[in-house]
Design a protein around this motif. Structure first.
Motif, PDB file in Angstrom:
ATOM      1  N   ARG A 136       0.832  -1.199   0.000  1.00 13.61           N
ATOM      2  CA  ARG A 136       0.000   0.000   0.000  1.00 13.61           C
ATOM      3  C   ARG A 136       0.873   1.258   0.000  1.00 13.61           C
ATOM      4  O   ARG A 136       1.985   1.238   0.508  1.00 13.61           O
ATOM      5  CB  ARG A 136      -0.916   0.014   1.223  1.00 13.61           C
ATOM      6  CG  ARG A 136      -1.969  -1.073   1.216  1.00 13.61           C
ATOM      7  CD  ARG A 136      -2.639  -1.182   2.572  1.00 13.61           C
ATOM      8  NE  ARG A 136      -3.306   0.048   2.933  1.00 13.61           N
ATOM      9  CZ  ARG A 136      -4.554   0.363   2.614  1.00 13.61           C
ATOM     10  NH1 ARG A 136      -5.270  -0.494   1.918  1.00 13.61           N
ATOM     11  NH2 ARG A 136      -5.095   1.512   2.984  1.00 13.61           N
TER      12      ARG A 136
ATOM     13  N   SER B 234      -3.821   4.296  -7.613  1.00 15.54           N
ATOM     14  CA  SER B 234      -4.522   4.916  -6.490  1.00 15.54           C
ATOM     15  C   SER B 234      -5.131   3.837  -5.604  1.00 15.54           C
ATOM     16  O   SER B 234      -5.563   2.792  -6.088  1.00 15.54           O
ATOM     17  CB  SER B 234      -5.630   5.850  -7.000  1.00 15.54           C
ATOM     18  OG  SER B 234      -6.439   6.304  -5.923  1.00 15.54           O
ATOM     19  N   GLU B 235      -5.185   4.110  -4.318  1.00 16.72           N
ATOM     20  CA  GLU B 235      -5.814   3.177  -3.393  1.00 16.72           C
ATOM     21  C   GLU B 235      -7.313   3.413  -3.292  1.00 16.72           C
ATOM     22  O   GLU B 235      -8.013   2.704  -2.578  1.00 16.72           O
ATOM     23  CB  GLU B 235      -5.196   3.310  -1.998  1.00 16.72           C
ATOM     24  CG  GLU B 235      -5.405   4.665  -1.340  1.00 16.72           C
ATOM     25  CD  GLU B 235      -4.885   4.713   0.088  1.00 16.72           C
ATOM     26  OE1 GLU B 235      -5.271   3.845   0.889  1.00 16.72           O
ATOM     27  OE2 GLU B 235      -4.083   5.615   0.387  1.00 16.72           O
ATOM     28  N   PHE B 236      -7.825   4.395  -4.022  1.00 16.11           N
ATOM     29  CA  PHE B 236      -9.223   4.760  -3.907  1.00 16.11           C
ATOM     30  C   PHE B 236     -10.035   4.271  -5.111  1.00 16.11           C
ATOM     31  O   PHE B 236      -9.492   4.003  -6.186  1.00 16.11           O
ATOM     32  CB  PHE B 236      -9.377   6.268  -3.747  1.00 16.11           C
ATOM     33  CG  PHE B 236      -8.731   6.809  -2.506  1.00 16.11           C
ATOM     34  CD1 PHE B 236      -8.670   6.041  -1.343  1.00 16.11           C
ATOM     35  CD2 PHE B 236      -8.156   8.078  -2.479  1.00 16.11           C
ATOM     36  CE1 PHE B 236      -8.074   6.530  -0.195  1.00 16.11           C
ATOM     37  CE2 PHE B 236      -7.560   8.570  -1.335  1.00 16.11           C
ATOM     38  CZ  PHE B 236      -7.509   7.790  -0.190  1.00 16.11           C
TER      39      PHE B 236
ATOM     40  N   THR C 255     -18.769   9.815  -2.479  1.00 16.34           N
ATOM     41  CA  THR C 255     -19.246   9.041  -1.329  1.00 16.34           C
ATOM     42  C   THR C 255     -20.744   9.267  -1.186  1.00 16.34           C
ATOM     43  O   THR C 255     -21.363   9.962  -1.996  1.00 16.34           O
ATOM     44  CB  THR C 255     -18.553   9.482  -0.026  1.00 16.34           C
ATOM     45  OG1 THR C 255     -19.023  10.795   0.326  1.00 16.34           O
ATOM     46  CG2 THR C 255     -17.042   9.521  -0.179  1.00 16.34           C
TER      47      THR C 255
ATOM     48  N   ASP D 248      -5.829  12.307  -4.588  1.00 16.90           N
ATOM     49  CA  ASP D 248      -5.845  11.376  -3.459  1.00 16.90           C
ATOM     50  C   ASP D 248      -5.503  12.093  -2.151  1.00 16.90           C
ATOM     51  O   ASP D 248      -6.105  11.840  -1.103  1.00 16.90           O
ATOM     52  CB  ASP D 248      -4.852  10.236  -3.698  1.00 16.90           C
ATOM     53  CG  ASP D 248      -5.390   9.188  -4.660  1.00 16.90           C
ATOM     54  OD1 ASP D 248      -6.565   9.302  -5.057  1.00 16.90           O
ATOM     55  OD2 ASP D 248      -4.641   8.266  -5.013  1.00 16.90           O
TER      56      ASP D 248
ATOM     57  N   ALA E 287      -8.312  12.186   0.755  1.00 14.73           N
ATOM     58  CA  ALA E 287      -8.077  11.546   2.048  1.00 14.73           C
ATOM     59  C   ALA E 287      -8.402  12.480   3.205  1.00 14.73           C
ATOM     60  O   ALA E 287      -8.693  12.017   4.315  1.00 14.73           O
ATOM     61  CB  ALA E 287      -6.623  11.077   2.136  1.00 14.73           C
ATOM     62  N   GLU E 288      -8.350  13.781   2.945  1.00 11.03           N
ATOM     63  CA  GLU E 288      -8.608  14.758   3.998  1.00 11.03           C
ATOM     64  C   GLU E 288     -10.085  15.088   4.164  1.00 11.03           C
ATOM     65  O   GLU E 288     -10.520  15.466   5.248  1.00 11.03           O
ATOM     66  CB  GLU E 288      -7.823  16.048   3.710  1.00 11.03           C
ATOM     67  CG  GLU E 288      -6.311  15.865   3.752  1.00 11.03           C
ATOM     68  CD  GLU E 288      -5.567  17.123   3.318  1.00 11.03           C
ATOM     69  OE1 GLU E 288      -6.249  18.078   2.894  1.00 11.03           O
ATOM     70  OE2 GLU E 288      -4.330  17.139   3.397  1.00 11.03           O
TER      71      GLU E 288
ATOM     72  N   GLN F  34     -14.485  10.186   4.190  1.00 10.62           N
ATOM     73  CA  GLN F  34     -14.235   9.079   5.097  1.00 10.62           C
ATOM     74  C   GLN F  34     -13.595   7.935   4.323  1.00 10.62           C
ATOM     75  O   GLN F  34     -14.096   7.518   3.269  1.00 10.62           O
ATOM     76  CB  GLN F  34     -15.542   8.610   5.743  1.00 10.62           C
ATOM     77  CG  GLN F  34     -16.107   9.563   6.777  1.00 10.62           C
ATOM     78  CD  GLN F  34     -17.359   8.998   7.430  1.00 10.62           C
ATOM     79  OE1 GLN F  34     -18.470   9.241   6.977  1.00 10.62           O
ATOM     80  NE2 GLN F  34     -17.171   8.227   8.483  1.00 10.62           N
ATOM     81  N   HIS F  35     -12.506   7.398   4.857  1.00 12.14           N
ATOM     82  CA  HIS F  35     -11.719   6.396   4.148  1.00 12.14           C
ATOM     83  C   HIS F  35     -12.542   5.166   3.784  1.00 12.14           C
ATOM     84  O   HIS F  35     -12.384   4.582   2.708  1.00 12.14           O
ATOM     85  CB  HIS F  35     -10.513   5.997   5.005  1.00 12.14           C
ATOM     86  CG  HIS F  35      -9.537   5.098   4.306  1.00 12.14           C
ATOM     87  ND1 HIS F  35      -9.588   3.720   4.406  1.00 12.14           N
ATOM     88  CD2 HIS F  35      -8.495   5.374   3.483  1.00 12.14           C
ATOM     89  CE1 HIS F  35      -8.627   3.196   3.689  1.00 12.14           C
ATOM     90  NE2 HIS F  35      -7.944   4.176   3.121  1.00 12.14           N
TER      91      HIS F  35
ATOM     92  N   ALA G  66     -12.067   3.825  -0.173  1.00 10.30           N
ATOM     93  CA  ALA G  66     -11.014   2.825  -0.363  1.00 10.30           C
ATOM     94  C   ALA G  66     -11.503   1.724  -1.300  1.00 10.30           C
ATOM     95  O   ALA G  66     -12.630   1.232  -1.178  1.00 10.30           O
ATOM     96  CB  ALA G  66     -10.596   2.234   0.979  1.00 10.30           C
TER      97      ALA G  66
ATOM     98  N   LYS H 292     -12.163  -2.201   0.408  1.00  7.01           N
ATOM     99  CA  LYS H 292     -12.977  -2.449   1.586  1.00  7.01           C
ATOM    100  C   LYS H 292     -13.933  -3.632   1.344  1.00  7.01           C
ATOM    101  O   LYS H 292     -14.448  -3.825   0.236  1.00  7.01           O
ATOM    102  CB  LYS H 292     -13.785  -1.202   1.959  1.00  7.01           C
ATOM    103  CG  LYS H 292     -12.943  -0.105   2.587  1.00  7.01           C
ATOM    104  CD  LYS H 292     -12.346  -0.569   3.922  1.00  7.01           C
ATOM    105  CE  LYS H 292     -11.511   0.507   4.570  1.00  7.01           C
ATOM    106  NZ  LYS H 292     -10.899   0.065   5.830  1.00  7.01           N
TER     107      LYS H 292
END
Length: 670
Positions: free
Chosen positions: A260, A491-493, A507, A566, A570-571, A574-575, A579, A582
Motif C-alpha cells: 500500500r 490509487s488506493e481509492f 461518497t 488522493d 483523504a482529507e 471518510q476512508h 477505499a 474495503k
C-alpha cells in the motif's frame, strides 16, 4: 503547473571549490544578546568564483523577473549544477530597499544549513553570518542568517526576524515549501498570499530545487508564482556540465503489487522492506555490483530502511567488500568521519537510507546502486543525481537499478527516458537511452497503427477515455471498468471512469472529486485538473445542486493529478467509503441499488442482487449520475441522425441514377 523557460547555453570549464572546515563559537554583537555565529577559524580572503555561463543567466533571469514586479520565484536546476553558488551570489545582486538589507536562507536538514553557511562565510568574509538551528540561536540582526525551518518555527523564535529588515528569503530544496512550517514562515514575512506582498513591502522569495514537483501533488504554485529558470539533468549531461551516466537495470523477483502507498504516495517503508530485504534479493544486489561495477572506486547504495542497510552491508562484507554505512542514527562525528573517508577513497561502498537524497556533495561517487524501489520520480532523480557531479579522473557514473518484475507504478531509470519501467538495459549511456526511447516510440506507433486497423472498439486519448459510440448498448458502457482498473493501479481509492478522460471519486455525502484533462493556468500545454464539487443542502435554492466547483490541484501528468486528488480526498472523505479494497464492496448489491439500475434496463434484462456486488453497482450508479448515460444517448442520437442522412442520400442517388443498357449510344432512364 509551471512553465519552464528554455535557455541556450554554451560549454565552459567547470569550477571546483574546496571545503573549508568551520566551527561554531559564541559571539556577542552590539544589537543583541550572545548568539551562535558561524565564523571561520581564520578569516580567508573573499572567495572569487567565476560563475558558469548558465549560472549567470539564471541570476539575470531572477533579476529580470524582479524588475517586472514579481517576488515569489523558483529556480529549477539539476543536482550538481551549483545551486548553492547561485543563491549565494544572489544575496549581493539583489538591491537593498530602505532598511531592508538582510537575507535569510532556509533549509530543512542540518547538512544543507551547514553547507549554505560555509558558502556564505567564504563568499562574504566581511558580513556577519548567523545560524538558527537547534541550540544555536541567531540574533535576527545579522547580514545573513541561515536557518533550519524546524528551529526557526519552534516556539516564538521567528518573531525576532523583522520582515521589514529583510530584502531576500531563500529556500533550499524548495519542493518542501508547501509544508505547514514553511507556509507559517511565509505568512510571517507577508509572502503566503499574492495579495500580501502586493499590498505591503515584503522581501523577495526565491526557491531553489532540482525537483520542482511533489509526488503527493500538493500545489507548489500556491507559494511560487514563476519558475524563472530551468535546466534538467539531461540538458546538463549533454552540455558537459554534469558527469556522463551509464545505466544497467537488474531484474529482481520481488512482488510489490500488494504494498500500500504511504502518506506521501510512495511505498510504505515497512512493507517495502519486507518485500525487498530478503537474502535472495540482497544476494542479487551484491553479485550484480561485483559483475558490473567492482572496479568502481566510490559506490553509493540506497536502501529501504535501517534493517535493509544492516543486512545488505553484511552481504557486501560476506563477499570481502569493505562496505560502510551511514543512517540518521549514526552519531554526527562517526558520520562525518565515514563520509570524509569515503570522499577520500578509503573504502569502495557506502550504504544509506534517506540520508543522501538531498544536500550531498561527494563528487567522487562513480556508481549508484538503487536497491530501493520507488514510485516517486523526484526521489529517483535525487538518488541518481548523487553521482552526476564532475570530478577529476571520473569518466562517468554507473547507475545500477534493481527493478522488481512484479510491481505497480514503480519508476526506474528507463522511465526517466519515457521507456517502459520493465525495460532491461545494460551499460547504456545517456545518448543510447534517448536513442532507445526514439526506437520504442517508432515501434509503438507501428503497433498502434496495426491495433487501430484490427479493432475500433476502444480509443483512448489518455488511459480510461471512452469512445461512447463503440458500445452496443448503454449497459455495456456502464459495466465497462477498463478505465477504473487503470486508475486503481496507481490509487488506493475507488475512482470511476465516466468517459472523455474524466474520473470521479464520490461518497454517500454527494460531494465528489473530478479529474479531467485541461490546461493549467499559464502553462500553454495540456495537463490535468482536479476539481472539488460540494453538494448544497436541500434548503439552499439553486439552479445547480452543487456549489461552484473549485480547482484543488493541477498536474502535468495523469499520475501527478491522481496523487494530488488522493491527497485532497483523504482529507475530506471518510476512508471507508472511498477505499477500493474495503470488504463492503464485495458484498451483494443492496435492493435500492438494484432498483435504481433497473430503471435504465429493459424488462428482459433486469438485475438481481445475485448478479452484482455492492461496489460494482455503486460504480455503475456513479457513471449514470455523472453523465455516461447521457453522453451515450447523445452520441447514439448523433449516430442515428448520421445514419438517416446517409440513407436519405442513398435513396436520392438511386432515384437519380442513370442506367445504361443496350448499345452505348442508347440511354434508358430508370
Amino acid at each position: 503547473m509551471f512553465q519552464f523557460p528554455r535557455c541556450a547555453l554554451r560549454i565552459s570549464k567547470s569550477i571546483s571549490t574546496r571545503t573549508l572546515r568551520v566551527k561554531y563559537r559564541n559571539a556577542s554583537t552590539k544589537v543583541g544578546p550572545a548568539v551562535a555565529s558561524l565564523q571561520p577559524v581564520s578569516t580567508p580572503p573573499a572567495l572569487r568564483i567565476q560563475l558558469r555561463e548558465y549560472q549567470e543567466e539564471c541570476i539575470q533571469s531572477v533579476l529580470s523577473y524582479l524588475e517586472k514586479g514579481h517576488k515569489r520565484l523558483g529556480i529549477s536546476l539539476a543536482t550538481g549544477s551549483g545551486k548553492t553558488v547561485i543563491f549565494t551570489h544572489l544575496i549581493d545582486r539583489i538591491p537593498s530597499v530602505g532598511d531592508a538589507s538582510q537575507a535569510l536562507i532556509l533549509a530543512h536538514r542540518r547538512e544543507l544549513v551547514e553547507q549554505a553557511a560555509r558558502h556564505c562565510t567564504l563568499a562574504y568574509p566581511d558580513k556577519h553570518v548567523d545560524i538558527e538551528m537547534g541550540n544555536h540561536q541567531a540574533s535576527g540582526a545579522a547580514d545573513i542568517t541561515v536557518a533550519s525551518i524546524q528551529s526557526i518555527m519552534s516556539g516564538d523564535r521567528v518573531s525576532k526576524f523583522d520582515p521589514a529588515r529583510y530584502k531576500l528569503v531563500l529556500v533550499d530544496e524548495a519542493h518542501h515549501i508547501v509544508s505547514q512550517q514553511y507556509l507559517d514562515l511565509l505568512e510571517h514575512f507577508g509572502l503566503r498570499h499574492p495579495a500580501d506582498w502586493t499590498a505591503v513591502s515584503a522581501p523577495v522569495l526565491v526557491g531553489v530545487s532540482a525537483t520542482f514537483s511533489r509526488f503527493d501533488g500538493r500545489k507548489l504554485g500556491s507559494v511560487i508564482d514563476h519558475i524563472v529558470y530551468h535546466r534538467d539533468y539531461v540538458d546538463m549531461i549533454e552540455e558537459n556540465w554534469l558527469s556522463d551516466v551509464i545505466f544497467t537495470t537488474v531484474e529482481i523477483k520481488a512482488d510489490l503489487t500488494a504494498i500500500r502507498p504511504g502518506a506521501n504516495g510512495d511505498f510504505q517503508t515497512g512493507a517495502l522492506s519486507k518485500a525487498i530485504n530478503t537474502d535472495a534479493t540482497n544476494e542479487i544486489a551484491v553479485r550484480s555490483w561485483m559483475a558490473k561495477a567492482k572496479e568502481r572506486k566510490s559506490t553509493l547504495v540506497f536502501c529501504v530502511d535501517l534493517s535493509h542497510v544492516s543486512n545488505l552491508t553484511a552481504k557486501f562484507r560476506q563477499y570481502g567488500i569493505a562496505a560502510q554505512f551511514v543512517t540518521g542514527d549514526t552519531p554526527k562525528k562517526t558520520r562525518s568521519a565515514r563520509v570524509d573517508a569515503f570522499r577520500n577513497g578509503e573504502f569502495p561502498v557506502l550504504l544509506n537510507c534517506g540520508v543522501f537524497t538531498e544536500g550531498t556533495d561527494i563528487p567522487n561517487i562513480d556508481c549508484v546502486l538503487l536497491a530501493r524501489p520507488t514510485k516517486s520520480r523526484n526521489l529517483l532523480v535525487q538518488m541518481i543525481g548523487r553521482g552526476m557531479r564532475l570530478h577529476k579522473g571520473k569518466e562517468n557514473c554507473h547507475i545500477i537499478d534493481l527493478v522488481a518484475s512484479l510491481s505497480t507504478g514503480v519508476v526506474s531509470t528507463p522511465t526517466l527516458f519515457g521507456l517502459d519501467p520493465a525495460e532491461i538495459v545494460e551499460n547504456a549511456t545517456n545518448d543510447e537511452m534517448m536513442e532507445l526511447k526514439d526506437r520504442k516510440e517508432i515501434e509503438k506507433r507501428r503497433e498502434e497503427a496495426v491495433a487501430e486497423a484490427q479493432t475500433e472498439r476502444i480509443a483512448r486519448q489518455i488511459p480510461g477515455t471512452i469512445t461512447f459510440t463503440d458500445y452496443d448498448s448503454v449497459h455495456d458502457l456502464l459495466a465497462d471498468a477498463s478505465g477504473d482498473r487503470y486508475i486503481r493501479k496507481i490509487s488506493e481509492f475507488a475512482w470511476v471512469g465516466t468517459g472523455d478522460g474524466r474520473f470521479v471519486l464520490t461518497t454517500n455525502s454527494g460531494h465528489y472529486l473530478l479529474i479531467k484533462p485541461g490546461q493549467s493556468p499559464g502553462s500553454g500545454t495540456g495537463g490535468f485538473v482536479v476539481k472539488f464539487y460540494r453538494k448544497l443542502p436541500h434548503s439552499v435554492k439553486s439552479k445547480s445542486p452543487y456549489a461552484t466547483p473549485r480547482i484543488v490541484a493541477e498536474g502535468e501528468s495523469f499520475e501527478h493529478a491522481v496523487h494530488a486528488a488522493d491527497t485532497f480526498g483523504a482529507e475530506i472523505f471518510q476512508h471507508v467509503f472511498i477505499a477500493k479494497n474495503k470488504g463492503w464492496r464485495r458484498s451483494p448489491a443492496s435492493q435500492a441499488q438494484i432498483d435504481f439500475l433497473n430503471k435504465f434496463r429493459p424488462e428482459e434484462d433486469k438485475l438481481t442482487i445475485r448478479d452484482i456486488t455492492k461496489g460494482k453497482a455503486g460504480d455503475m450508479i456513479t457513471r449514470i449520475k455523472h453523465g455516461a448515460k447521457g453522453k451515450f444517448e447523445k452520441a447514439s442520437a448523433k449516430k442515428r441522425a448520421e445514419t438517416k442522412t446517409k440513407e436519405r442520400a442513398e435513396t436520392i442517388r438511386r432515384r437519380n441514377q442513370v442506367i445504361r443498357v443496350g448499345p452505348l449510344s442508347q440511354v434508358v432512364d430508370g
